[in-house]
Scaffold this active site. Structure first.
Site, PDB file in Angstrom:
ATOM      1  N   GLY A   1      -7.227  -0.870  33.505  1.00 30.32           N
ATOM      2  CA  GLY A   1      -6.355  -1.721  34.317  1.00 30.32           C
ATOM      3  C   GLY A   1      -7.074  -2.382  35.471  1.00 30.32           C
ATOM      4  CB  ALA A   2      -7.655  -2.963  38.538  1.00 27.34           C
ATOM      5  CG  LEU A   3      -5.982  -5.785  33.094  1.00 26.65           C
ATOM      6  CD1 LEU A   3      -5.035  -6.362  32.045  1.00 26.65           C
ATOM      7  CD2 LEU A   3      -7.080  -4.972  32.409  1.00 26.65           C
ATOM      8  CG  HIS A   4     -11.919  -8.060  36.141  1.00 24.51           C
ATOM      9  ND1 HIS A   4     -12.744  -8.337  35.063  1.00 24.51           N
ATOM     10  CD2 HIS A   4     -12.160  -6.767  36.457  1.00 24.51           C
ATOM     11  CE1 HIS A   4     -13.473  -7.277  34.786  1.00 24.51           C
ATOM     12  NE2 HIS A   4     -13.122  -6.297  35.594  1.00 24.51           N
TER      13      HIS A   4
ATOM     14  CE  LYS B   1     -19.743  -4.252  35.991  1.00 24.17           C
ATOM     15  NZ  LYS B   1     -18.966  -3.065  36.023  1.00 24.17           N
TER      16      LYS B   1
ATOM     17  CD  GLN C   1     -13.431   6.863  32.013  1.00 19.70           C
ATOM     18  OE1 GLN C   1     -12.831   6.927  30.949  1.00 19.70           O
ATOM     19  NE2 GLN C   1     -14.089   5.771  32.398  1.00 19.70           N
TER      20      GLN C   1
ATOM     21  CG  HIS D   1     -10.513  -5.992  32.136  1.00 16.58           C
ATOM     22  ND1 HIS D   1     -10.346  -5.960  33.496  1.00 16.58           N
ATOM     23  CD2 HIS D   1     -11.057  -4.799  31.804  1.00 16.58           C
ATOM     24  CE1 HIS D   1     -10.762  -4.805  33.978  1.00 16.58           C
ATOM     25  NE2 HIS D   1     -11.205  -4.075  32.970  1.00 16.58           N
TER      26      HIS D   1
ATOM     27  CD  GLN E   1     -17.235   2.511  28.508  1.00 13.50           C
ATOM     28  OE1 GLN E   1     -16.859   3.335  29.315  1.00 13.50           O
ATOM     29  NE2 GLN E   1     -16.725   1.292  28.464  1.00 13.50           N
TER      30      GLN E   1
ATOM     31  CB  SER F   1     -11.286  -2.574  38.217  1.00 13.31           C
ATOM     32  OG  SER F   1     -11.043  -3.028  36.919  1.00 13.31           O
TER      33      SER F   1
HETATM   34  P1  AMP Z   1     -12.689  -0.783  32.545  1.00 14.66           P
HETATM   35  O1  AMP Z   1     -11.284  -1.196  32.791  1.00 14.66           O
HETATM   36  O2  AMP Z   1     -13.589  -0.974  33.732  1.00 14.66           O
HETATM   37  O3  AMP Z   1     -12.797   0.571  31.920  1.00 14.66           O
HETATM   38  O4  AMP Z   1     -13.256  -1.805  31.475  1.00 14.66           O
HETATM   39  C1  AMP Z   1     -12.633  -1.979  30.239  1.00 14.66           C
HETATM   40  C2  AMP Z   1     -13.547  -2.768  29.345  1.00 14.66           C
HETATM   41  O5  AMP Z   1     -13.810  -4.046  29.921  1.00 14.66           O
HETATM   42  C3  AMP Z   1     -14.912  -2.088  29.138  1.00 14.66           C
HETATM   43  O6  AMP Z   1     -15.318  -2.246  27.797  1.00 14.66           O
HETATM   44  C4  AMP Z   1     -15.800  -2.841  30.086  1.00 14.66           C
HETATM   45  O7  AMP Z   1     -17.153  -2.844  29.704  1.00 14.66           O
HETATM   46  C5  AMP Z   1     -15.204  -4.231  29.999  1.00 14.66           C
HETATM   47  N1  AMP Z   1     -15.568  -5.017  31.177  1.00 14.66           N
HETATM   48  C6  AMP Z   1     -15.357  -4.664  32.472  1.00 14.66           C
HETATM   49  N2  AMP Z   1     -15.868  -5.611  33.285  1.00 14.66           N
HETATM   50  C7  AMP Z   1     -16.423  -6.560  32.495  1.00 14.66           C
HETATM   51  C8  AMP Z   1     -17.127  -7.782  32.737  1.00 14.66           C
HETATM   52  N3  AMP Z   1     -17.373  -8.211  33.966  1.00 14.66           N
HETATM   53  N4  AMP Z   1     -17.546  -8.494  31.671  1.00 14.66           N
HETATM   54  C9  AMP Z   1     -17.305  -8.058  30.404  1.00 14.66           C
HETATM   55  N5  AMP Z   1     -16.660  -6.917  30.113  1.00 14.66           N
HETATM   56  C10 AMP Z   1     -16.223  -6.177  31.136  1.00 14.66           C
END
Ligand code: AMP
Length: 280
Positions: free
Chosen positions: A31-34, A150, A61, A37, A154, A187
């Site tokens: 979440g806290a999507l940008h 990013k 985690q 995502h 993972q 996020s």
């Molecule tokens: P998170 O919500 O941070 O767990 O991220 C969810 C997914 O979005 C993961 O696969 C991250 O690698 C991907 N993600 C997060 N930030 C970015 C970004 N700036 N560019 C591309 N993928 C991202």
């Protein structure tokens, strides 16, 4: 967009789609999507009939309780963003729904990938990631799942898990989405102070310089140079920098041209941890 909080109801809904031979793309998030995502979701929309996004801040985690508590939660805005890119399904479960009463990780063996970089600095992190992603894959049973480069370590670990556990899902890695000034979207960026936010693009600037330097200098020299750049920086503190082989994630000391390599970095801005990487 259909929103589910219970896995049972989601499974029933998705099995109806599978009966019609629809393909399902899955994007797990916290979440806290940008826009980073959203770039994954857009890619999933192009390549699949249906897209499921999960929002679940996975407690196992996090190695620091404080980081978990302070993790940004912006569900209303997230829903608006998901609707703007025509996401089909949001799965937004509670911790109990995923873990029942026992909020613990399984132990995984990722053939050593888990001991490098993030694994060395965040205790138990990848056991937590493996546990939640495996559980989510079991619930959603997607054809394809999308992860950002990013979090490159993972991504490699999920690929390893899928191979070792013979899970029937294709893992797709997506490019890092950046702000105009080069800062990798995250996020956690919304927690940065004004000064920290202004300083943070320095991280990607350094990575770009590393890409140039690595042509002429070996990994040890470049690593020393990076460490010097962060010494006495007002707002950023280097946690690690390493040049590693993409496949094993093992640190390289010399220029080994036959292998695909990346530079990886983790930096603290106050208590906020920022990571980034670049292909060399
Ligand atoms: P998170 O919500 O941070 O767990 O991220 C969810 C997914 O979005 C993961 O696969 C991250 O690698 C991907 N993600 C997060 N930030 C970015 C970004 N700036 N560019 C591309 N993928 C991202």
């Amino acid at each position: 967009m259909n929103v589910f909080t219970e896995k049972k109801a989601l499974k029933v809904y998705l099995s109806g789609l599978k009966d019609q031979n629809k393909t399902i793309g899955f994007v797990p998030t916290m979440g806290a999507l940008h826009q980073g995502h959203l770039s994954l979701i857009k890619e999933a929309k192009i390549k699949n009939d249906f897209v499921v996004v999960s929002i679940f801040v996975n407690p196992t985690q996090f190695d620091k309780q404080e980081d978990l508590i302070k993790y940004p939660k912006t569900i209303e805005n997230d829903i608006r963003l998901l609707e703007s890119v025509f996401c089909d399904v949001l799965f937004n479960p509670t911790v109990k729904e995923i873990y029942n009463e026992k909020v613990v990780s399984e132990n995984f063996n990722f053939d050593g990938l888990e001991y490098q970089m993030e694994g060395a600095f965040r205790d138990g992190h990848f056991d937590g990631v493996g546990t939640v992603v495996k559980a989510l894959f079991e619930i959603v049973a997607p054809n394809k799942a999308y992860f950002g480069q990013k979090d490159f370590q993972q991504l490699q670990i999920i690929k390893k898990m899928v191979k070792k556990h013979r899970l029937n899902v294709k893992i797709k890695g997506c490019a890092i989405f950046r702000e105009d000034d080069g800062l990798a979207m995250s996020s956690r960026n919304i927690r940065l102070t004004k000064e920290q936010r202004s300083a943070a693009p320095f991280i990607y600037k350094i990575l770009k310089k590393v890409r140039k330097k690595y042509g002429a200098e070996n990994a040890i020299k470049v690593t020393e140079w990076v460490s010097d750049q962060f010494k006495e920086h007002d707002f950023l503190k280097l946690e690690y920098f390493t040049i590693a082989e993409e496949k094993t994630l093992k640190t390289l000391k010399n220029k080994e041209s036959s292998k695909k390599k990346r530079a990886f970095i983790a930096v603290f801005a106050g208590e906020i941890r920022l990571i980034d990487n670049i292909r060399l």
